[in-house]
Each structure stands twice: as C-alpha cells, then as structure tokens.
Design an enzyme around this catalytic site. Structure first.
Site, PDB file in Angstrom:
ATOM      1  N   CYS A   1      -2.532  12.995   3.155  1.00 60.07           N
ATOM      2  CA  CYS A   1      -1.717  14.069   3.552  1.00 60.07           C
ATOM      3  C   CYS A   1      -2.755  15.026   4.297  1.00 60.07           C
ATOM      4  CB  CYS A   1      -0.482  14.995   3.102  1.00 60.07           C
ATOM      5  SG  CYS A   1       0.444  13.499   2.032  1.00 60.07           S
TER       6      CYS A   1
ATOM      7  N   ARG B   1      -5.157   6.156  -7.544  1.00 60.37           N
ATOM      8  CA  ARG B   1      -4.684   6.815  -8.458  1.00 60.37           C
ATOM      9  C   ARG B   1      -4.433   6.548 -10.050  1.00 60.37           C
ATOM     10  NH1 ARG B   1       0.613   7.816  -4.468  1.00 60.37           N
ATOM     11  NH2 ARG B   1       0.320   9.287  -2.740  1.00 60.37           N
TER      12      ARG B   1
ATOM     13  N   GLN C   1      -1.499   2.727   1.719  1.00 61.66           N
ATOM     14  CA  GLN C   1      -0.638   3.478   2.106  1.00 61.66           C
ATOM     15  C   GLN C   1      -0.455   3.146   3.982  1.00 61.66           C
ATOM     16  OE1 GLN C   1      -1.075   7.568   1.610  1.00 61.66           O
ATOM     17  NE2 GLN C   1       1.253   6.868  -0.296  1.00 61.66           N
TER      18      GLN C   1
ATOM     19  N   ASP D   1       0.726   4.879   5.886  1.00 55.23           N
ATOM     20  CA  ASP D   1       0.791   6.302   6.317  1.00 55.23           C
ATOM     21  C   ASP D   1       0.963   7.663   7.660  1.00 55.23           C
ATOM     22  OD1 ASP D   1       1.814   9.052   4.365  1.00 55.23           O
ATOM     23  OD2 ASP D   1      -0.779   8.966   4.283  1.00 55.23           O
TER      24      ASP D   1
ATOM     25  N   HIS E   1       2.173  11.077   9.618  1.00 54.21           N
ATOM     26  CA  HIS E   1       2.500  12.451   9.720  1.00 54.21           C
ATOM     27  C   HIS E   1       3.018  13.200  10.674  1.00 54.21           C
ATOM     28  CE1 HIS E   1       0.217  12.003   6.045  1.00 54.21           C
ATOM     29  NE2 HIS E   1       1.049  12.953   4.770  1.00 54.21           N
TER      30      HIS E   1
ATOM     31  N   LYS F   1      14.283  14.752   2.018  1.00 56.63           N
ATOM     32  CA  LYS F   1      13.801  12.316   2.303  1.00 56.63           C
ATOM     33  C   LYS F   1      14.807  11.953   2.399  1.00 56.63           C
ATOM     34  CE  LYS F   1      12.466  11.054  -2.502  1.00 56.63           C
ATOM     35  NZ  LYS F   1      11.690  10.001  -2.758  1.00 56.63           N
TER      36      LYS F   1
ATOM     37  N   HIS G   1       6.639  13.655   6.532  1.00 55.21           N
ATOM     38  CA  HIS G   1       5.805  12.853   6.075  1.00 55.21           C
ATOM     39  C   HIS G   1       6.333  10.819   6.161  1.00 55.21           C
ATOM     40  CE1 HIS G   1       3.612  15.030   3.284  1.00 55.21           C
ATOM     41  NE2 HIS G   1       4.180  16.150   3.442  1.00 55.21           N
TER      42      HIS G   1
END
Lengths: 653, 653
Positions: free
Chosen positions: B340, B369, B387, B389, B391, B473, B519
């Site tokens: 992000c 992580r 991910q 991912d 945005h 979310k 997200h």
C-alpha cells in the site's frame, strides 16, 4: 650482456619478427609501414603500454596502438590532460595540480586554483590556449628521476599534491614527462608530440576532493575530450547533444516509465504504469522465446538463509555488495544477491536422469546488491534489479549445442531492437590464480566456445583474464542508435557451483555425474536494459513495446462515440488504446499525443464517420494516409506481431 | 428493585418482545417455538454467549444458537471437551487437566496422564466411554464458587494446572460446571445436557506444552470432533478423508508445483516449473480482467526505507510480524510487509486532477511477514507471499460504483473456479476505540456498502467489530469442492492512509481534496490461493490452468514424427504439450499421464495416421472418442479460452 642481442617480437596476427635489442616501438611500427608509424600513439608490449620511443629489450607480443584502439585512445587522452595542465599553468600561474588521467570518454585534471574560481565560463579561454600549445608540436620527453630530486622540484614549485603523491612512490620507479614549458610527475606513457591533438572540447567543471575524501580540500576538476581530427570532435559533440536529449532519466520521467522516491529508497526504482507495460512486454517477448527453446520458468523468494550463500561461496566473499543479514529466530537470512543458488537447489531437489538433461530453469529474478549512493544513476545503476536469468544444467556432451542455443537466443533478442552486437570471448588468464575448477575442464570449455563461435561464423575478440572465477564466458556488447557501446548479455560456463552444490545426474552408465552449468541473461537487468532501450529509441518505442499504441482523436464531441467503438474493437485484440475525448481543438490533441510519443494518432471526423475510414498520423512522421478500419487494424496487428521497428514501417494504403 | 421488572428482548429480525426479568434463554426460545427450544444449544445476548438456563435480567439483542450457528457449534464442542475429560477421568483416574476449548472444527483437551502414555491406539476406548457418558443424559450444572473454595477443591484433587489457572482469576467471577461425575473450572457456557452429543470421533494425539511454553511440562492433547447426528460425523470423516487425499502439500510435491527447501528457508516456497505455469496463468487471467476494468499495473521494490512505514503507521505498531530493519549507509530499510504505502507514493508523485480519478493501481506484489515456525504450513501459511493487490484512489462520489466494480470482479473471479461465495460486511464496533478516521465518513461508507450490496441483490451478513482499523470492508468467504470455507478476497475502504500520506487531488472547484482509497485483492495471496485451488480441484486443474494440457502418446516409435508434428501445431497456439516418445507400452504411457493428472491424452497409431484423426482420453474419464485433428484443436481452444471446468466439458464428436 651482449650489445648485439636480438629480440623476438610477436604481432597480433601471430607473425614473428626479430629486431635488435633496444629497437623502439616507433621503429617496429615503421618496419611494417610508414603509415602505421605516423598514426601510432603508443605500443602495448606484453600487456604494458609504452611510449613509442621506449627502447625494447625483451621478447614479447606487441600491439601498435593507433586511435582506433582502446590503449591508443587512453594514451592520447592522458597526453591531452598534460596539455590541459600546461594551458592552465600558462593562464593561472601558481595553480597546483592533483591527478589528470584518461577516462572512458576523454580526460580530466584536478586542479587547485588557490583563491581564484574557475567556472564553465572560463573553459573557452583555456581551450584556446590548449589548441595553441598543441599546435606548438612539442614532444613529450620522458625522464627518470630520483625521489629526492623530484620532491625538491615540487617543494620548490609549492605543489603539495604532487609532494603527497611522491610520498607513496618508490625511488627508482619515478619518471617526469615534459612537453613545452610543463613538467609533470607521471608514469606515462604519452604520445610522441602534442601535434597529434587537433581538436579539444573542455566539457565541464566539477568539485573533487583530494583523494576522494571529503576531509580534504576540494579541487576543481576540469573534464575534456580531444581528437586527432576536428570532424571527430564535431561528431562526438553531436552524439553528446543527442545523448542528452535521450537521457533516460529525463525521458523516464516525461513518459511515466519509472520514479525514484526518497521515501521508498535510493536506488530502488518504482515502475510506473507505462514502464510496467514496457517491462511486461519485454518479459513476455523473452518468456515466449524461452518456452519455444525448452526453458522452464520458476519463481524463488527474495530472501534466503545465509547458509545458501555460504555454500555457494558468495558469502562472506562478496559481503561488500550485499546487504546485512536479517535475524529470523535462530537463523540469518539475506536479501538475495543472485538467483543461481536457488536454481541449483531446485536441480538437486530430486534425483535427475541424463534423459532429463538439459534442464533449463529461467526466472525473472529480483536481486539486491549494495551500491554506494554516489554511484546510483536512474535505472542504469540501482540497488535492486531484476535479472532475466536462466541456468542450464547439461552434460559435457551437450555443452556445445547449448552454448550455440544461448548465442542464438541472445543475437535474436538484440536483432529485434536493431542493436549490432560485438562478441567477446572472456577467457582465463593462466597467470592469475583466482580461477576455480579443474584446468582440463577450462581448456576444453574454452576450446568448445571457440569452436562454436567459429562454426557460427561469428566475428569475435578474445579477452584473456576477463573470465569469471568459475568459468569462461561470452560477453555481448551492443551498440545503440548513437554508437555508444553497452555490455549486456553474458553466457557463462560454470564448473565450480556443480561441485559446491554437489549436483549430480544419473548417466546412461547408471553412475552419478556432475552436470555443467551455463548462466545466461540476454538483457542482463530489466532496469539497466530499459534505460538503454529508452536512450536507444529516444523514447520512440516500436509499436509492440509502446505503453500506449494508438490514441484516438475525435475532431469534436460528436465523434466520441465512434472513437470509443473503434478503441474497444482494437482493445479486444489486446491493443493499448486511449481515446482523447476532451473538448479540445484537434491541434491540441495531436500536440499532446506527439509529446507523449504515442506511435499512432487516429483522427476521426465527418469524412471518416461516413466512409468508415481512419485518418492516421504516425509520431514524428505526420500524416501517413487514410485507411479503411480493417486495413489499418491489419497494419497494426502486423507491426505488433512482427516487432517491426518504427522507421521500417511501410504504408501502402 | 422490583420483582416484577420486565426486560425487552430484540430478535435478529428486529422484532422485539417483552419478558419478565429472570426469564431464561430456553424459555425465550420456547416462546417462539418448541422446535427451536429443542434445538437450542445456547443464546447470545448482546454478543455474550450464555447457558440456555441463565436467567436474563437486562434488555438486549438475543440470538438463539442452534447447531447451524457458529456460536452454537462452539458451545456444543466446548461441552464435548468436558465429556472427553469425564471419559478420561473415568478410564485414567488421577489424570490432571489443563485447558479444553472448542476450536474451528471440534475441540481438544490438554491432559497430564502422569506416568501413563496415551497414544492414538487408546482413542477408540476413550471414544466408547465418551458415547456411554453422553448417552447418560447428564445435565451441565453451573455453580458460582469462591476462589478459596475452588483452590481447595483442586489442591485436594492434586490438579496443579487448574490451581495455576485459578491464580489468575478474580474472586467473584469463578464458576464450576458439573456433568455426571465430572466437575471442571469453566467460564461456560454449555449445552443443557450431554444427550445432544450423538456422535464423536477422537482424531489425534499431540504433545502440547503447558501455556505453550517449552520450559513447562508437555501435556497430551487429544483432538476430537462431535456432532448432534451420526450422519454428520460420517460426512465429516468422509470430508477429512477427501481432504487428506487433496492435501496440497502432498499434491504440490507430486505435481511439481512447489517445494520448501531448508537451505533456502522455512516458509519461503519455491515455485517449481509446473507451479510457475499455474501461477502465471492465474496472474494473466486476473491481469487481463483488470486491464479491461481500467487498472494500471505497477512494480515496486521489495524493500523500502523504514520512514515509509513510519508514515503509514505500520512501524513500529506491527513490528511483531515484520522482519528486522537492514542498515544501509545511514538509513534503515525493511522487507516490505505490504504494498500500500508504495502505491500511495505513486499517487502522490505528481499533482492529480479529479479528471484522472479513479486511479486504479495494481501489483502482483511480494511481501514478507514473520510467522512463527510452528505456524508455517506448505503454501497456505508462509513467510513470503505475493498479493494480487490493488489500490483504487477515487472521490467520495465514485465510491459506490468502485465498490460495485470490486465486488463484481471478485465474484467473477471465483465463479470461474466454481467456488460459491459468502459475503460478510465487516463494520465498525462503535464501542471499540481502535478505529481511525472520521466517524461521519465511516457511517457514510458503511451505508454505501450496504446500499451497493442491496442493489446487487447480494445475500450478506454483517459483522460488527470486524472492520480494519482504517475502514469498513467486505470479506469474501468461498466454499471449496468439499464444503470447507476459506476467507479469501477482501475489499477495504480506507480513510486513514489518505490523511497520513497527505494525498490530494484538485477538484472541479480548483481546491484540493482527499481521495478515498479502496484496497482489494480477490485471491488475497497467490500462495494461499494456489493451496486452496490444488485442494479444491484435487490437482485436476481446468485445462487453461493445467501445467501440461495435452500429452501426446504415440503407440510405437513409428508414430513419433506425427506426434511431434501435432504437438508443434498446438504449441503454435500457445498450448502446453508434451510428447511421450519413449519406447514404452501405450498402457504405461497412459498410466504415467494419468498419474501426472494431464487433462488430455492423445493416442496416435496406424488408424489415426491414415485418417488424420486423434483418439482422445480425458483424465479420470477415460476414452472420449475419436476426433479430426481440427475439431479436437477447436475443442481445446474453446475449453481453454472459455475457462470451462473439467466436469462441464461435453464431447460431441
């Protein structure tokens, strides 16, 4: 020792001649041809560069260095640095001199001007003096000098930098060179006379700390470049001008290719949307080629246990270019500096049979290597980059054909971009002990590389001592559109890692054998290659690479619907299309599309609407005609799928 | 206080009823229907789960928990843990008990058997005792007890674990539960009687340190699962058996999808060639969808300056799940835990106009992580993952339509794999102070999410307190082919990061405004999603995902040429084809292709050669007929491009 001793000189073509001891390089050149002697700048004897006037007293291999050789250029530019110093001393009496070497493209001299400030404005004046001195046809005269005498000379002159340099030199090895009124502490060699330098351009002025240490005084560094012909200087300046326009840092920003963001980190490029399209196209192009050639793609993590690099030997030996380890529980991990060990572990993850070989594992693998912050430069010198890496595991018998495949792939790749390739075979230097592995393998491999190169009819040079420590390699040096050379792809043989990782396959004889590894990467680094591509094409990418391929420009709002209809049809074909449906004048729309370097602009108005045609402009070329929608679609598809270069498209509408 | 006080109870459908204070959950259930009362296991009052017999004296929202609810199952399994303990105590007098909670699928109890060793062999005997006790129809009886009395009970019993647990409890809050001859220190709640438990299976025995600390004694953990019907247990055991066959760790190895290599690192999967094909197909599928929906792809580095995460607030607050910083010169860098902040910096790298919004930045971004080594599990729980991912930066006015697009994309993606999706709207808990951002924005956003869900006609649940700290979310919970639920994609709204990164765009009013961020990640993690896909399809991937799509099997060597000819034609279409040209019997070739789960086997012999046809076998289905080369090619192309699932292909040859 006899005064009549003779020496045997071997020439690059293998010919040998005998001369009496004490013959100079100039005389040897003249013994071949007067023209060669006239153009000679220095000689290289057994890899040491010498003055043309130096008396040669040993046997050896000689090269006569003219302007066309790297050694010749270096001698020429180093001598030019001395002329620069002479000019400065004439104009700024009392200036003190640091060092003045040749560099890749020219030379510089670090100078302490005392209280005076010298800026770029002062360069024309110095240039003028330079040329005047060059025309004086002064010889460069070499003189061996005792350390005490040399120290006394510079102490009297008051040049503490030369005194500093002298401290580190050993008595008996010190020489002075004098041309005209200027004498310099210098190891040499130099060109015979200043008269060879016909043209000079002083390019820039920068600050440079003495010994590169910011605790020392900052000297003024004057950069210049010089040539044996005025026309060469003109061409060079034109190239520099062109390079400036093509600078990938400037274009990279303007075209939305990448950004460097301080908050994210120095040397860590972020690929912006347009750059990501470009990179994905390059990756897809190479991936497709690799699939056709039997490669298998893998993906490995960006960190690994330090033990992996202990096994490969990359840690701690290359720790300087690596990031510090990260503690995870009771283990240490490192950002991966290369992909090879990961691939070796994939190879050894199961028993391999000779029937499976060659195994060709490829990865677009991101690696992280430390670079000093001062060295970082846009996309071309970074701290994290992605290699188009692959490792081929094969038997010794498969080696030649695999090398051939690698050379073929690399040549094919660069041919697509119209980049001529020079090939260098980088071999072992038998006098150097850094090389690992079995000597017999090395010799066989070098022999096979040579055979492959000959069988392919390649024009190549051999560079001894340029091999990597684990095996010989083939380097590909490309020339870009403005003639600059870039070392890109390599093909490297490796006999060391199979031992270190204990790689084996079961042969037809049911016994275990070691495979050979070939490391290869045509682009080398996606980041660096992209920087070169941007400059090579000056941002005018071929259609298949262009982030936006077609911009549709309706003349007024009433044609917006048609614009989107056409755009959507082309998008269905996977093309990258934008519609400029702003309420702007068509002139403005065209100007914006030209600035964005979009290859095709499609203009739609009443005529086009009624006839279902498109008026087409090509970036930089202007109007290329009116096409039916279908014929233009076909043209686009052909140009994309055949990787046609922008200046090779023909419009037969 | 008046004895005649009444309470107002609100039901999930919003209906309210009044009861006299002290009415129990059971009585409330019975007031609705006798069937409901019969099936009730516990009640949830204002988010606290209570015994059915607990007298309710306050107003509140109530849910009657039957087996079909999560709270109901948890109560059922927790009570089953008590019955397990009772059975153990009966069979192993003197056994001491640690903790015995319900878990996601069943329950366990940690037990100190003293000198006795209990293994998986002993479980049937315990199971039998369990069922015998369950059939005794003992009630679970709750009793409040003083701390001293409780301590005295367990000291006399000699159970140091319960004594240990009691130390941390406050007097006045302690309760015992008794069923039959067994009493346990327990907060409750429990089902009314053991008789509800009709079937049990004790699944496994494992070691577990007291308090999870390896310095403490290791207890024996017995895992079990129980049901209100025997048929449910049978179905569950069948599902477990099926899950075992589908285990992605087993299939992942057999099919060459990935490997975990100790020398590279724990929790760091290496994608092998077949896995890489699968992952690249998934990425390409999603990338194409995203391009169609106006996303722009970017690529960001895997490390970043710590200041980036200080700005986002992820450092030091989430330091536990992050790797230690790496020192680079005088800066600190970290392996990126999320993408992000990088995208936010791309957004803010230049001035943005409202005309550009929404900007949708997507990345297949690898993040790292930390997970404890005991938690690591194949591809499903790892330390580094990628991910899918993205945005989305939009105006408040665009929010609803962007949410709609995200839901649509996510639903489309899972429909391709035939995975039913449950949707949960995860909202703020107004009593919790962890949430950031402006309350007004939250309420508007939650309102809009609800409106979108209603407009799309979605069947959803609302979970208060499940929002992320920066916004509400939408969570997508998919069900796989054997009925297991997996939380995958999320769509998260974010009002906090635009503030922290000072993101702005220039509005039509020429003033600066904050965008909203969405997200979203349909797959969530390529690694985890792949583990689910492997198990969902039991390794029988749809054709478009299969690493090898067709295996061509010539009956004998004389048909090898034809086999390669056909293979090459299909490869030209981008298909992944292998030819088994070994000198093996056709039966063996078919067996090997079936083991490798290759979707299509094409058998070539004399008949096929002369008629230019292909005999086709489908994996698991066997012979599906003879096709002309062209019609089979068309079938392949359709099946691939239309993402047809293996069991939905029809063969009309």
């Amino acid at each position: 020792m006899s005064q009549n001793k003779t020496i045997e000189i071997t020439f690059p073509d293998g010919n040998k001649r005998t001369y009496s001891s004490g013959t100079t390089g100039y005389e040897i050149a003249a013994s071949i041809s007067q023209g060669l002697a006239r153009n000679a700048l220095s000689v290289t004897l057994n890899e040491t560069v010498l003055d043309l006037s130096y008396p040669i007293t040993t046997d050896g291999t000689i090269a006569i260095n003219t302007w066309d050789t790297e050694d010749g250029k270096a001698t020429f530019w180093h001598s030019s640095a001395h002329i620069l110093a002479e000019a400065v001393e004439a104009l700024y009496p009392g200036a003190k001199f640091g060092i003045g070497p040749a560099i890749e493209q020219g030379f510089y001299y670090d100078i302490d001007f005392g209280d005076r400030t010298v800026t770029i404005e002062d360069l024309p004046k110095i240039e003028q003096k330079f040329i005047e001195l060059a025309r004086s046809k002064n010889e460069f005269v070499r003189k061996e000098i005792g350390k005490d005498e040399a120290l006394a000379y510079y102490k009297e002159k008051g040049d503490e930098y030369k005194v500093d340099l002298l401290q580190d030199l050993e008595d008996g090895t010190i020489t002075f060179y004098t041309q005209g009124n200027f004498t310099d502490l210098c190891r040499g060699p130099h060109i015979p006379s200043t008269s060879a330098v016909k043209a000079v351009k002083l390019l820039n002025v920068a600050g440079a700390y003495w010994h590169g240490d910011s605790d020392n005084k900052q000297l003024t560094r004057i950069y210049g470049v010089s040539f044996p012909k005025k026309s060469m200087l003109d061409a060079h300046l034109e190239m520099l001008e062109e390079a400036k326009k093509r600078d990938h840092k400037k274009l990279g920003k303007e075209l939305g290719i990448y950004m460097i963001d301080r908050m994210i980190g120095s040397g860590l490029p972020v690929w912006l949307p347009n750059g990501t399209v470009l990179r994905r196209r390059l990756e897809a192009f190479l991936r497709d080629e690799q699939v056709k050639r039997g490669y298998q793609e893998v993906i490995t993590p960006h960190i690994a246990n330090l033990n992996l690099y202990r096994t490969s030997g990359h840690y701690p030996y290359y720790a300087d270019s690596q990031y510090d380890p990260i503690q995870v529980d009771d283990e240490e991990y490192m950002l991966k500096p290369m992909n090879c060990p990961h691939h070796h572990r994939i190879f050894s993850s199961k028993m391999r049979s000779y029937r499976e070989l060659p195994i060709r594992l490829s990865e677009f693998g991101s690696v992280y290597r430390y670079e000093q912050s001062g060295e970082l430069n846009g996309l071309s010198r970074v701290r994290g980059f992605t290699q188009d890496d692959a490792h081929i595991y094969c038997t010794h018998d498969q080696l030649k054909s695999e090398i051939k495949n690698c050379i073929d792939l690399t040549q094919y790749v660069f041919s697509i971009f119209d980049m001529p390739v020079d090939i260098r075979l980088s071999f072992r230097d038998d006098n150097d002990e850094k090389y690992g592995g079995d000597l017999e393998h090395w010799e066989r491999a070098q022999q096979e590389i040579r055979e492959v190169a000959d069988e392919l009819g390649l024009d190549y040079t051999i560079a001894k001592g340029e091999a990597s420590f684990y095996g010989p390699k083939i380097d590909f040096i490309i020339r870009d559109a403005i003639g600059r050379k870039w070392q890109l792809g390599t093909v490297q043989l490796d006999y060391v890692m199979p031992e270190r990782f204990e790689l084996t396959y079961v042969g037809a004889d049911n016994a275990k054998h070691r495979p050979v590894i070939i490391h290869r990467a045509p682009f080398g680094s996606m980041e660096r290659f992209t920087s070169i591509l941007i400059e090579h094409f000056a941002g005018d990418f071929p259609l298949w690479l262009s982030p936006v391929q077609v911009k549709v420009l309706p003349i007024s709002d009433q044609y917006n619907e048609l614009a989107h209809e056409y755009a959507n049809e082309w998008k269905e074909w996977g093309m990258r299309i934008e519609v400029d449906d702003r309420s702007e004048q068509i002139g403005g729309k065209i100007r914006d599309a030209e600035t964005a370097k979009v290859p095709y602009m499609v203009i739609l108005g009443e005529k086009e609407l009624t006839s279902r045609t498109v008026s087409v402009r090509r970036h930089k070329k202007g109007d290329v005609g009116t096409f039916s929608f279908d014929s233009f679609t076909t043209l686009l598809k052909n140009e994309i799928s055949q990787y046609i270069l922008p200046d090779k498209v023909s419009y037969n509408n």
